[in-house]
Design a protein around this motif. Structure first.
Motif, short mmCIF file in Angstrom:
data_model
loop_
_atom_site.label_atom_id
_atom_site.label_comp_id
_atom_site.label_asym_id
_atom_site.label_seq_id
_atom_site.Cartn_x
_atom_site.Cartn_y
_atom_site.Cartn_z
N ILE A 423 0.86 -1.50 0.14
CA ILE A 423 -0.11 0.02 0.17
C ILE A 423 0.89 1.19 -0.11
N LEU A 424 1.79 1.32 0.88
CA LEU A 424 2.59 2.30 0.77
C LEU A 424 3.65 2.47 -1.14
N ASN A 425 3.56 2.07 -0.93
CA ASN A 425 4.77 1.53 -2.53
C ASN A 425 3.36 2.06 -3.55
N GLU A 426 2.15 1.85 -3.05
CA GLU A 426 1.19 2.82 -4.36
C GLU A 426 1.24 3.42 -4.18
N GLU A 427 1.50 4.51 -2.93
CA GLU A 427 0.77 5.92 -2.68
C GLU A 427 2.06 6.39 -3.04
N ALA A 428 3.34 5.99 -2.86
CA ALA A 428 4.53 6.30 -3.61
C ALA A 428 4.34 7.07 -4.41
N GLN A 429 4.06 6.51 -5.09
CA GLN A 429 4.11 6.03 -7.08
C GLN A 429 3.52 8.10 -7.39
N LYS A 430 2.76 7.90 -6.63
CA LYS A 430 2.77 9.61 -6.67
C LYS A 430 3.19 10.80 -7.08
#
Length: 458
Positions: A423-430
């Motif tokens: 989840i943190l990785n997905e959030e960081a993409q932005k």
């Protein structure tokens, strides 16, 4: 918002377009200027024109779209890889580039897997010599005959590490990686010493008292040997273009402070045969003024920026009046021109965490055929197939599964913790300001980000 779009392949035609754009350069409203070109001379003209309008450059397929300092337009959808879009007005920057460039180390400038492996091999060889002498000494004290020594293997060592971490986790106790490794060394030495005695338990009295404690000096010396070999291995395994990239950064941005921010035990200042000369300082998650606030916590970045402020800001800004601070998940500065760029391979730890502290984050998602990124969790697609700046680092469901399957062998993370990581990785993409697949691209990307922030006068 005014939009202007041109496609050109000749310098003369592009100069005409620039003249048209200049008619609007004093317009109070920011505007977006989009161009498509592969002509290097045209790109040079664009750079020269940036003081009048904030234009970004993207002439390499593997560059992500650069986002401007004040705003990002994410509604444009898919964009061709040779286009660049920037918006917002240009700041009146006075520096020749970024003030602070920070690097992650493991899997960013060298692959952590083979580095740790080599250091572990050296440690196992050292422990083998220790166990031989310890076992024989203890057997002699217990009046037992000398026996063949049982060696400590890497799998034994990893198993002990996992056991210690799991036991500590039950009580919510956190220790540094240094302390964890020292405890593992001690546990394994004591275990092997005891095995040597137990093999001969019929040869001496069951009431015999045997001291199998290992001195702190023995443990510390073994650990220091491991750390020394870790740095030696890091120098051997540097990515093929690491030194050339750092050399170009130093040449193009001589006023920039270059530092390392790492959770691990790597320190470029100890790599004196290769990259020490390029780095001004290193902040580790093991440092007393950082632990336990290592990545992705803001604490480690706060310490890194404060060190820059205290020791380097006067040099780089001339006056030292621009104070920079990280508070919580935000960076504030009395100097609006402060330009900090963080470079790393980990979406959560490097990209997301640093961006929320005020850095422009470059995601080092290296080409799998050219580099050996140990914990590679890239999207599996080339940057040219991205979908705009918001999706510059977007992954897939298969990538998330791949990431979970590639947990390091020493990891004790639960499935719940792995899911949180996803989840943190997905959030960081932005927060990806740019993505590179080759380290040689970094100097140009750093320059383009600096231009977008108004930190380069050309």
């Amino acid at each position: 918002m005014m939009r202007m779009t041109f496609t050109t392949f000749t310098t003369g035609a592009f100069l005409l377009h620039l003249f048209l754009v200049s008619l609007f350069k004093d317009n109070a409203s920011p505007f977006t200027f989009t161009f498509t070109s592969n002509d290097v001379s045209i790109l040079q003209v664009v750079e020269a024109f940036t003081p009048c309008c904030n234009i970004g450059i993207n002439n390499r397929p593997s560059y992500s779209l650069l986002r401007a300092k004040n705003a990002v337009d994410t509604s444009s959808g898919s964009t061709d890889s040779t286009s660049a879009i920037t918006s917002a007005t240009t700041s009146s920057g006075t520096s020749s580039g970024p003030h602070l460039i920070t690097f992650d180390l493991d899997d960013t400038i060298f692959p952590v897997g083979p580095v740790v492996h080599d250091a572990n091999v050296a440690l196992m060889e050292h422990l083998a010599s220790l166990t031989a002498s310890l076992t024989n000494a203890n057997n002699a004290n217990a009046n037992a005959p000398t026996t063949t020594t049982t060696c400590i293997t890497q799998s034994d060592f990893i198993a002990s590490t996992k056991f210690i971490r799991s036991e500590l986790a039950k009580d919510g106790i956190k220790i540094t990686y240094t302390e964890l490794r020292k405890r593992t060394i001690q546990r394994e030495l004591e275990r092997i010493s005891l095995i040597g005695i137990e093999k001969n338990d019929n040869d001496f009295s069951a009431t015999a008292t045997v001291d199998i404690s290992i001195s702190k000096e023995v443990v510390s010396n073994a650990y220091e040997l491991w750390e020394e070999h870790r740095h030696m291995a890091a120098e051997r395994h540097l990515y093929h273009d690491t030194i050339a990239m750092l050399d170009e950064l130093k040449e193009r941005f001589p006023d920039a402070t270059i530092a390392a921010i790492t959770n691990g035990k790597g320190n470029p200042l100890r790599m004196t045969n290769t990259i020490a000369k390029y780095f001004d300082y290193c902040i580790s998650g093991e440092d007393d003024n950082v632990f336990p606030y290592r990545k992705p916590d803001a604490g480690i970045y706060k310490v890194a920026v404060e060190k820059y402020q205290q020791e380097y800001n006067n040099i780089n800004t001339g006056s030292g009046s621009g104070r920079v601070s990280v508070s919580g998940s935000d960076t504030s500065s009395d100097d609006d021109d402060f330009c900090w760029i963080h470079i790393g391979d980990d979406l959560a730890n490097d990209v997301g965490a640093s961006a929320q502290c005020g850095a422009k984050s470059i995601w080092v998602d290296l080409d799998e055929e050219l580099y050996n990124q140990t914990t590679h969790t890239g999207s599996g697609t080339t940057p040219s197939s991205g979908s705009g700046s918001a999706g510059a680092g977007a992954g897939t469901d298969n990538d998330n599964e791949k990431q979970q399957q590639q947990q390091p062998v020493w990891s004790t993370a639960t499935k719940e913790e792995q899911e949180m990581r996803r989840i943190l990785n997905e959030e960081a993409q932005k927060y990806v300001a740019a993505r590179v697949q080759n380290l040689s691209e970094l100097p140009d990307v750093v320059k383009n980000i600096s231009i977008s922030m108004g930190s380069v006068n050309v």
